[in-house]
Design a protein around this motif. Structure first.
Motif, PDB file in Angstrom:
ATOM      1  N   ARG A   1      43.097 -24.930  19.678  1.00  0.00           N
ATOM      2  CA  ARG A   1      44.431 -25.529  19.774  1.00  0.00           C
ATOM      3  C   ARG A   1      44.420 -26.846  20.529  1.00  0.00           C
ATOM      4  NH1 ARG A   1      47.960 -20.589  21.987  1.00  0.00           N
ATOM      5  NH2 ARG A   1      46.330 -20.657  23.561  1.00  0.00           N
ATOM      6  N   GLN A   2      43.460 -27.014  21.468  1.00  0.00           N
ATOM      7  CA  GLN A   2      43.407 -28.243  22.253  1.00  0.00           C
ATOM      8  C   GLN A   2      42.747 -29.386  21.493  1.00  0.00           C
ATOM      9  OE1 GLN A   2      42.220 -25.317  23.115  1.00  0.00           O
ATOM     10  NE2 GLN A   2      43.362 -24.597  24.893  1.00  0.00           N
ATOM     11  N   GLY A   3      42.268 -29.104  20.269  1.00  0.00           N
ATOM     12  CA  GLY A   3      41.527 -30.100  19.508  1.00  0.00           C
ATOM     13  C   GLY A   3      40.035 -29.818  19.580  1.00  0.00           C
ATOM     14  N   GLY A   4      39.296 -30.228  18.563  1.00  0.00           N
ATOM     15  CA  GLY A   4      37.868 -29.971  18.537  1.00  0.00           C
ATOM     16  C   GLY A   4      37.559 -28.586  17.991  1.00  0.00           C
ATOM     17  N   GLU A   5      36.338 -28.133  18.250  1.00  0.00           N
ATOM     18  CA  GLU A   5      35.877 -26.852  17.728  1.00  0.00           C
ATOM     19  C   GLU A   5      35.183 -26.060  18.827  1.00  0.00           C
ATOM     20  OE1 GLU A   5      33.380 -27.627  14.382  1.00  0.00           O
ATOM     21  OE2 GLU A   5      34.953 -28.608  13.219  1.00  0.00           O
ATOM     22  N   GLU A   6      35.087 -24.750  18.596  1.00  0.00           N
ATOM     23  CA  GLU A   6      34.426 -23.856  19.545  1.00  0.00           C
ATOM     24  C   GLU A   6      33.554 -22.885  18.764  1.00  0.00           C
ATOM     25  OE1 GLU A   6      35.787 -20.251  22.508  1.00  0.00           O
ATOM     26  OE2 GLU A   6      36.855 -22.163  22.613  1.00  0.00           O
ATOM     27  N   PRO A   7      32.357 -22.527  19.282  1.00  0.00           N
ATOM     28  CA  PRO A   7      31.507 -21.562  18.575  1.00  0.00           C
ATOM     29  C   PRO A   7      32.198 -20.204  18.454  1.00  0.00           C
ATOM     30  CG  PRO A   7      30.281 -22.687  20.310  1.00  0.00           C
ATOM     31  CD  PRO A   7      31.711 -23.054  20.505  1.00  0.00           C
ATOM     32  N   VAL A   8      32.025 -19.551  17.306  1.00  0.00           N
ATOM     33  CA  VAL A   8      32.559 -18.210  17.103  1.00  0.00           C
ATOM     34  C   VAL A   8      31.475 -17.343  16.466  1.00  0.00           C
ATOM     35  CG1 VAL A   8      35.009 -18.794  16.906  1.00  0.00           C
ATOM     36  CG2 VAL A   8      33.564 -18.918  14.887  1.00  0.00           C
ATOM     37  N   ASP A   9      31.605 -16.055  16.693  1.00  0.00           N
ATOM     38  CA  ASP A   9      30.670 -15.074  16.140  1.00  0.00           C
ATOM     39  C   ASP A   9      31.492 -14.046  15.385  1.00  0.00           C
ATOM     40  OD1 ASP A   9      28.567 -13.355  15.602  1.00  0.00           O
ATOM     41  OD2 ASP A   9      28.744 -12.349  17.549  1.00  0.00           O
ATOM     42  N   LEU A  10      31.452 -14.116  14.064  1.00  0.00           N
ATOM     43  CA  LEU A  10      32.267 -13.206  13.262  1.00  0.00           C
ATOM     44  C   LEU A  10      31.507 -12.773  12.022  1.00  0.00           C
ATOM     45  CD1 LEU A  10      33.428 -15.066  10.698  1.00  0.00           C
ATOM     46  CD2 LEU A  10      34.901 -15.946  12.488  1.00  0.00           C
ATOM     47  N   ARG A  11      31.983 -11.670  11.437  1.00  0.00           N
ATOM     48  CA  ARG A  11      31.411 -11.168  10.196  1.00  0.00           C
ATOM     49  C   ARG A  11      32.381 -11.438   9.057  1.00  0.00           C
ATOM     50  NH1 ARG A  11      29.404  -5.400   8.497  1.00  0.00           N
ATOM     51  NH2 ARG A  11      28.162  -5.996   6.697  1.00  0.00           N
ATOM     52  N   LEU A  12      31.859 -11.752   7.875  1.00  0.00           N
ATOM     53  CA  LEU A  12      32.694 -12.112   6.734  1.00  0.00           C
ATOM     54  C   LEU A  12      32.747 -10.979   5.719  1.00  0.00           C
ATOM     55  CD1 LEU A  12      31.525 -15.772   6.032  1.00  0.00           C
ATOM     56  CD2 LEU A  12      33.746 -15.078   6.911  1.00  0.00           C
ATOM     57  N   ILE A  13      33.972 -10.668   5.268  1.00  0.00           N
ATOM     58  CA  ILE A  13      34.186  -9.771   4.136  1.00  0.00           C
ATOM     59  C   ILE A  13      35.224 -10.445   3.241  1.00  0.00           C
ATOM     60  CG2 ILE A  13      34.934  -7.503   3.355  1.00  0.00           C
ATOM     61  CD1 ILE A  13      34.099  -6.297   5.932  1.00  0.00           C
ATOM     62  N   ALA A  14      35.006 -10.383   1.940  1.00  0.00           N
ATOM     63  CA  ALA A  14      35.958 -10.960   0.984  1.00  0.00           C
ATOM     64  C   ALA A  14      36.242  -9.956  -0.110  1.00  0.00           C
ATOM     65  CB  ALA A  14      35.405 -12.249   0.379  1.00  0.00           C
ATOM     66  N   THR A  15      37.452 -10.007  -0.655  1.00  0.00           N
ATOM     67  CA  THR A  15      37.782  -9.231  -1.844  1.00  0.00           C
ATOM     68  C   THR A  15      38.078 -10.205  -2.976  1.00  0.00           C
ATOM     69  OG1 THR A  15      40.187  -9.129  -1.546  1.00  0.00           O
ATOM     70  CG2 THR A  15      38.853  -7.503  -0.353  1.00  0.00           C
ATOM     71  N   ALA A  16      37.795  -9.773  -4.198  1.00  0.00           N
ATOM     72  CA  ALA A  16      38.006 -10.630  -5.363  1.00  0.00           C
ATOM     73  C   ALA A  16      38.255  -9.747  -6.578  1.00  0.00           C
ATOM     74  CB  ALA A  16      36.797 -11.535  -5.595  1.00  0.00           C
ATOM     75  N   GLY A  17      38.886 -10.321  -7.586  1.00  0.00           N
ATOM     76  CA  GLY A  17      39.150  -9.572  -8.809  1.00  0.00           C
ATOM     77  C   GLY A  17      37.904  -9.344  -9.624  1.00  0.00           C
ATOM     78  N   PHE A  18      36.943 -10.262  -9.519  1.00  0.00           N
ATOM     79  CA  PHE A  18      35.697 -10.178 -10.268  1.00  0.00           C
ATOM     80  C   PHE A  18      34.547 -10.529  -9.334  1.00  0.00           C
ATOM     81  CE2 PHE A  18      38.998 -11.167 -13.350  1.00  0.00           C
ATOM     82  CZ  PHE A  18      38.747 -10.259 -14.359  1.00  0.00           C
ATOM     83  N   PRO A  19      33.298 -10.200  -9.690  1.00  0.00           N
ATOM     84  CA  PRO A  19      32.157 -10.579  -8.855  1.00  0.00           C
ATOM     85  C   PRO A  19      32.147 -12.084  -8.588  1.00  0.00           C
ATOM     86  CG  PRO A  19      31.461  -9.010 -10.522  1.00  0.00           C
ATOM     87  CD  PRO A  19      32.884  -9.368 -10.842  1.00  0.00           C
ATOM     88  N   LEU A  20      31.778 -12.456  -7.372  1.00  0.00           N
ATOM     89  CA  LEU A  20      31.864 -13.854  -6.956  1.00  0.00           C
ATOM     90  C   LEU A  20      31.001 -14.787  -7.810  1.00  0.00           C
ATOM     91  CD1 LEU A  20      33.675 -15.068  -4.899  1.00  0.00           C
ATOM     92  CD2 LEU A  20      31.861 -14.930  -3.187  1.00  0.00           C
ATOM     93  N   PRO A  21      29.761 -14.431  -8.177  1.00  0.00           N
ATOM     94  CA  PRO A  21      28.981 -15.335  -9.048  1.00  0.00           C
ATOM     95  C   PRO A  21      29.688 -15.628 -10.368  1.00  0.00           C
ATOM     96  CG  PRO A  21      27.553 -13.660  -8.082  1.00  0.00           C
ATOM     97  CD  PRO A  21      28.949 -13.268  -7.752  1.00  0.00           C
ATOM     98  N   MET A  22      30.355 -14.625 -10.945  1.00  0.00           N
ATOM     99  CA  MET A  22      31.090 -14.849 -12.191  1.00  0.00           C
ATOM    100  C   MET A  22      32.241 -15.824 -11.968  1.00  0.00           C
ATOM    101  SD  MET A  22      33.237 -12.077 -14.469  1.00  0.00           S
ATOM    102  CE  MET A  22      31.830 -10.979 -14.587  1.00  0.00           C
ATOM    103  N   LEU A  23      32.940 -15.692 -10.839  1.00  0.00           N
ATOM    104  CA  LEU A  23      34.046 -16.597 -10.548  1.00  0.00           C
ATOM    105  C   LEU A  23      33.563 -18.020 -10.333  1.00  0.00           C
ATOM    106  CD1 LEU A  23      36.038 -14.278  -8.115  1.00  0.00           C
ATOM    107  CD2 LEU A  23      36.737 -14.948 -10.418  1.00  0.00           C
ATOM    108  N   VAL A  24      32.414 -18.183  -9.672  1.00  0.00           N
ATOM    109  CA  VAL A  24      31.855 -19.526  -9.467  1.00  0.00           C
ATOM    110  C   VAL A  24      31.448 -20.133 -10.797  1.00  0.00           C
ATOM    111  CG1 VAL A  24      29.956 -20.804  -8.425  1.00  0.00           C
ATOM    112  CG2 VAL A  24      31.115 -19.033  -7.111  1.00  0.00           C
ATOM    113  N   ALA A  25      30.809 -19.343 -11.663  1.00  0.00           N
ATOM    114  CA  ALA A  25      30.382 -19.844 -12.970  1.00  0.00           C
ATOM    115  C   ALA A  25      31.568 -20.277 -13.812  1.00  0.00           C
ATOM    116  CB  ALA A  25      29.576 -18.771 -13.691  1.00  0.00           C
ATOM    117  N   ARG A  26      32.704 -19.587 -13.675  1.00  0.00           N
ATOM    118  CA  ARG A  26      33.908 -19.938 -14.438  1.00  0.00           C
ATOM    119  C   ARG A  26      34.692 -21.067 -13.789  1.00  0.00           C
ATOM    120  NH1 ARG A  26      36.576 -14.122 -15.427  1.00  0.00           N
ATOM    121  NH2 ARG A  26      37.926 -15.046 -13.853  1.00  0.00           N
TER     122      ARG A  26
END
Length: 568
Positions: free
Chosen positions: A383-408
């Motif tokens: 909030r003060q401006g700039g960036e700060e290191p973070v440690d997080l895990r990523l999960i995503a949901t999608a209607g179709f597999p992600l490689p198929m969505l990228v190809a389309r």
């Protein structure tokens, strides 16, 4: 004049100024009208001002009026901070402050630049820096990391660590200055068991503790110079107390631990999904969950988070189908320089936990590219401006597999690269029909648990029809059906005639309904069945449905339903 701030209820967020006598109620003629609160009487309570004191009295309302949780029987004076409960609405009584501006300037008045007043060296400066850093922390993990960083800086140490746990084992939450650290057991024992400062050659250890509580962790520093001064111990002890207070405050805001997550089903396709989900939970790699709407992708994401090493951290969900302006503020926050109040980014809020991007393919390309750059750098905007290191895990949901969505061309390739890890596809319910009876029982039991009633059972014919249906909206559609039938037929048997026409017809309709249309039909059928069961008595039907009488009247009008009373 004093104000009333509506904290909860249908009109939450509104503020009213109490100038003279004012009435609270559903009637539009009230000075404080709350027409959407169905549990209010038309004229529920009255506020009056006498000699600068605000008095509250109940007007013989149906559900009564309470102040700070106690129902009032006569006129009572209100004090700053009192909470008033009327119907489903909570109001905060907040009189104005007594401060005012003087028009006369004192001859002795002077001013000094703030930077010259604030300390820059010594313990005062260290505590000021630590306080500012800890107040800005948004997660438990961030509190622990910042406390270790401030301790390292304040005591000029080589290694610092903030750790949770007990004598039998410490869960290392944050280590600064080295990849790992070994803490002498006797120092931990002194800090945790006796709330003492533990000291040895070149090492100090103090408890992490909040006011009124017991130590729940330790703050530890070590350095090559073995000579710590007594003032160093005092400074570390104050940092431990500040860190404990900050940790407790952040934890209370986050609502504590996540509830238990259950994945229901024993069919072969679903058992494979559960096995993959458990392997994903044991890993730190990103996860992409694909499948049709209603297959339970968000529930599976919660299951993975709850079984992972980050289960005690936050699970922050961002629905990528929101508008671009909303998504930009949610993902990247709002800085202090904005006209609106500052807002922490989802990346910062998920520090130490998991960030779930729901329907990631809907994320606009410009935002996806910016998010991909931040994820690659493992940083988040602050909030003060700039960036700060973070440690997080990523999960995503999608209607179709992600490689198929990228190809389309439906998903941004740079963001998809950040999700190289596990790919799980959740099968539609028609491919796991063996799970339908167990899922129905689970949803029906959950719906009747609050009322302490028995769930309904399925007749053989109804069970057969549910198993043959295609479930175009998957588990979510079955959940709605289970909740509706549990509400209307608790403790009884559900027969074929109780099911919707689509299920009885086997789902052979030429034009399938949208989810909104299907939900509306389920609601209409539930109301019709409740009216039949109550003999047309609306107050009884409303009780069966778990809603108020005015809400039932509104839904009757929305669905165009007519009520016929049976005589005798």
């Amino acid at each position: 004049m004093p104000d009333l701030l509506l904290l909860s209820g249908p009109s939450a967020g509104l503020r009213y100024e109490v100038v003279a006598e004012a009435t609270i109620g559903r009637s539009p003629s009230c000075e404080i009208p709350l027409p959407e609160d169905d549990k209010l009487s038309r004229r529920h309570a009255r506020l009056s001002v006498q000699g600068g004191q605000v008095l509250l009295s109940d007007l013989g309302s149906r559900n009564g009026t309470a102040v700070n949780g106690e129902r009032i029987a006569s006129e009572v004076p209100l004090r700053p901070g009192d909470r008033i409960q009327v119907g489903e609405t909570t109001l905060l009584f907040a009189p104005p402050g007594m401060a005012s501006l003087a028009g006369v300037t004192s001859e002795a008045a002077s001013s000094v630049p703030l930077e010259e007043v604030l300390p820059h060296l010594g313990a005062e400066a260290a505590l000021g820096s630590a306080g500012a850093a800890l107040l800005g922390a948004t997660t438990e993990a961030m509190v622990l990391r910042r406390s270790a960083e401030e301790a390292l800086r304040a005591l000029q140490a080589d290694v610092a660590a903030a750790m949770l746990g007990g004598i039998d084992g410490l869960l290392t939450a944050a280590v600064v200055g080295a990849p790992s650290v070994e803490v002498p057991r006797e120092l931990v024992r002194a800090a945790l068991e006796r709330s003492e400062l533990g000291r040895s050659a070149g090492a100090l250890c103090v408890p992490l503790v909040a006011s009124g509580g017991l130590p729940f962790g330790v703050l530890y520093v070590e350095r090559s110079d073995p000579h710590f001064l007594s003032s160093d111990g005092k400074l570390l002890a104050m940092l431990g107390r500040l860190s404990g207070e900050a940790y407790a405050a952040v934890r209370s805001r986050s609502g504590g631990e996540q509830g238990r997550v259950e994945l229901v089903g024993t069919s072969r396709p679903f058992r494979k999904v559960v096995a993959h989900a458990r392997r994903a939970a044991a890993s730190a790699a990103p996860v992409v969950l694909s499948g049709e709407p209603g297959t339970g992708k968000r529930l599976c994401a919660r299951y993975i988070h709850a079984r992972s090493s980050r289960a005690l951290g936050p699970l922050v969900t961002v629905d990528c189908r929101e508008s671009t302006s909303v998504l930009e503020e949610v993902l990247f926050g709002r800085s202090i320089g904005s006209v609106l109040p500052p807002l922490s980014s989802a990346l910062l809020l998920a520090d130490g936990g998991t960030l779930l991007l729901h329907y990631v393919e809907a994320l606009p390309r410009a935002l996806a590219e910016r998010l991909a750059r931040l994820l690659a750098r493992k940083t988040a905007p602050v909030r003060q401006g700039g960036e700060e290191p973070v440690d997080l895990r990523l999960i995503a949901t999608a209607g179709f597999p992600l490689p198929m969505l990228v190809a389309r061309g439906d998903a941004e390739a740079s963001l998809a690269r950040q999700f190289g890890g596990f790919e799980l596809h959740l099968p539609p319910l028609r491919e796991r029909r063996a799970d339908v009876p167990a899922l129905f029982e689970f949803f029906a039991t959950r719906a009747t648990r609050m009322s302490r009633r028995s769930p309904p059972s399925l007749s053989p014919e109804a069970r057969k029809l549910l198993g043959a249906y295609d479930w175009p909206y998957n588990v979510h559609e079955l959940e709605l059906l289970g909740e509706r039938l549990a509400l209307l037929h608790a403790g009884a048997q559900v027969h074929a005639q109780h099911l919707s026409p689509e299920i009885r017809a086997g789902g052979s309709s030429q034009e399938p309904l949208t989810l909104q249309e299907r939900v509306a039909r389920l609601e209409r059928d539930a109301i019709s069945e409740a009216l039949r069961a109550s003999g047309g008595k609306k107050i009884v039907a409303a009780r069966l449905l778990g809603i108020s009488r005015p809400t039932l009247d509104k839904k009757l009008a929305d669905h165009g339903l007519q009520v016929e009373r049976r005589r005798g």
